[in-house]
Design a protein around this motif. Structure first.
Motif, PDB file in Angstrom:
ATOM      1  N   GLY A  12       0.814  -1.209   0.000  1.00 20.73           N
ATOM      2  CA  GLY A  12       0.000   0.000   0.000  1.00 20.73           C
ATOM      3  C   GLY A  12       0.849   1.261   0.000  1.00 20.73           C
ATOM      4  O   GLY A  12       0.552   2.221  -0.717  1.00 20.73           O
ATOM      5  N   LEU A  13       1.925   1.268   0.782  1.00 21.26           N
ATOM      6  CA  LEU A  13       2.792   2.443   0.817  1.00 21.26           C
ATOM      7  C   LEU A  13       3.601   2.588  -0.466  1.00 21.26           C
ATOM      8  O   LEU A  13       3.913   3.704  -0.887  1.00 21.26           O
ATOM      9  N   VAL A  14       3.913   1.476  -1.103  1.00 28.14           N
ATOM     10  CA  VAL A  14       4.563   1.535  -2.413  1.00 28.14           C
ATOM     11  C   VAL A  14       3.594   2.158  -3.417  1.00 28.14           C
ATOM     12  O   VAL A  14       3.973   3.019  -4.218  1.00 28.14           O
ATOM     13  N   MET A  15       2.327   1.761  -3.357  1.00 27.76           N
ATOM     14  CA  MET A  15       1.304   2.329  -4.231  1.00 27.76           C
ATOM     15  C   MET A  15       1.198   3.842  -4.003  1.00 27.76           C
ATOM     16  O   MET A  15       1.121   4.618  -4.957  1.00 27.76           O
ATOM     17  N   VAL A  16       1.198   4.265  -2.735  1.00 28.21           N
ATOM     18  CA  VAL A  16       1.130   5.694  -2.418  1.00 28.21           C
ATOM     19  C   VAL A  16       2.308   6.433  -3.059  1.00 28.21           C
ATOM     20  O   VAL A  16       2.142   7.512  -3.633  1.00 28.21           O
ATOM     21  N   ALA A  17       3.492   5.850  -3.004  1.00 30.78           N
ATOM     22  CA  ALA A  17       4.666   6.479  -3.610  1.00 30.78           C
ATOM     23  C   ALA A  17       4.491   6.650  -5.121  1.00 30.78           C
ATOM     24  O   ALA A  17       4.909   7.665  -5.685  1.00 30.78           O
ATOM     25  N   PHE A  18       3.851   5.698  -5.785  1.00 33.62           N
ATOM     26  CA  PHE A  18       3.615   5.805  -7.223  1.00 33.62           C
ATOM     27  C   PHE A  18       2.534   6.821  -7.561  1.00 33.62           C
ATOM     28  O   PHE A  18       2.573   7.449  -8.611  1.00 33.62           O
ATOM     29  N   LEU A  19       1.547   6.996  -6.689  1.00 31.55           N
ATOM     30  CA  LEU A  19       0.439   7.918  -6.951  1.00 31.55           C
ATOM     31  C   LEU A  19       0.801   9.371  -6.673  1.00 31.55           C
ATOM     32  O   LEU A  19       0.123  10.280  -7.144  1.00 31.55           O
ATOM     33  N   THR A  20       1.830   9.596  -5.882  1.00 31.65           N
ATOM     34  CA  THR A  20       2.219  10.947  -5.487  1.00 31.65           C
ATOM     35  C   THR A  20       3.490  11.384  -6.205  1.00 31.65           C
ATOM     36  O   THR A  20       4.254  10.553  -6.706  1.00 31.65           O
ATOM     37  N   LEU A  21       3.716  12.686  -6.223  1.00 30.76           N
ATOM     38  CA  LEU A  21       4.994  13.200  -6.701  1.00 30.76           C
ATOM     39  C   LEU A  21       6.053  13.011  -5.623  1.00 30.76           C
ATOM     40  O   LEU A  21       7.223  12.776  -5.903  1.00 30.76           O
ATOM     41  N   HIS A  22       5.573  13.150  -4.370  1.00 31.64           N
ATOM     42  CA  HIS A  22       6.484  13.053  -3.228  1.00 31.64           C
ATOM     43  C   HIS A  22       5.652  12.767  -1.991  1.00 31.64           C
ATOM     44  O   HIS A  22       4.598  13.370  -1.804  1.00 31.64           O
ATOM     45  N   VAL A  23       6.115  11.866  -1.155  1.00 33.03           N
ATOM     46  CA  VAL A  23       5.459  11.619   0.126  1.00 33.03           C
ATOM     47  C   VAL A  23       6.531  11.634   1.207  1.00 33.03           C
ATOM     48  O   VAL A  23       7.621  11.098   1.014  1.00 33.03           O
ATOM     49  N   ARG A  24       6.224  12.323   2.310  1.00 33.87           N
ATOM     50  CA  ARG A  24       7.171  12.430   3.424  1.00 33.87           C
ATOM     51  C   ARG A  24       6.504  11.939   4.690  1.00 33.87           C
ATOM     52  O   ARG A  24       5.335  12.219   4.941  1.00 33.87           O
TER      53      ARG A  24
END
Length: 138
Positions: A112-124
């Motif tokens: 799920g967090l890998v998916m979030v990384a692909f959907l966003t430009l940047h996640v912190r």
């Protein structure tokens, strides 16, 4: 709760339990994000982040999550602010989700967090004196 249709930026406070999921969706529906692709990315990534906070960072101190969304030309910034001992440990531990199949749980972990990384430009993933936060740029 601020009416998201009145401003390019708005926020709400959600409960730190499963009831937050439909409330987040209702709140986001009122955002009137003009680009349907952006709206879908914000929704999918936001739901995954919120679900992870509730499942893996709980119980949240104070029992709630402050959520804000700021729309900007061609994009958006979604922030979840909260306090959690478990999250602080995660944020200090390298912040990179480990993926793999967990035999004991019988499921994949970290996808799920890998998916979030692909959907966003940047996640912190931030933990400091002010708060614990997940900041996602779209």
């Amino acid at each position: 709760m601020t009416d998201p249709s009145k401003s390019p930026g708005f926020s709400t406070r959600l409960p730190g339990d499963r009831s937050a999921i439909p409330r987040f969706e209702d709140w986001l529906d009122r955002a009137a994000i003009p680009d349907p692709r952006l709206r879908d990315r914000v929704r999918l990534a936001g739901l995954e982040i919120l679900d992870n906070l509730i499942r893996h960072s709980g119980p949240l101190e104070g029992g709630s999550v402050r959520t804000s969304l700021r729309l900007r030309a061609g994009g958006a910034r979604l922030v979840f602010s909260f306090r959690s001992v478990k999250f602080r440990s995660f944020a200090r531990g390298g912040k990179n989700p480990r993926t793999g199949y967990n035999i004991e749980d019988g499921r994949w972990r970290g996808l799920g967090l890998v998916m979030v990384a692909f959907l966003t430009l940047h996640v912190r993933y931030v933990s400091d004196a002010r708060s614990d936060r997940v900041e996602a740029e779209f």
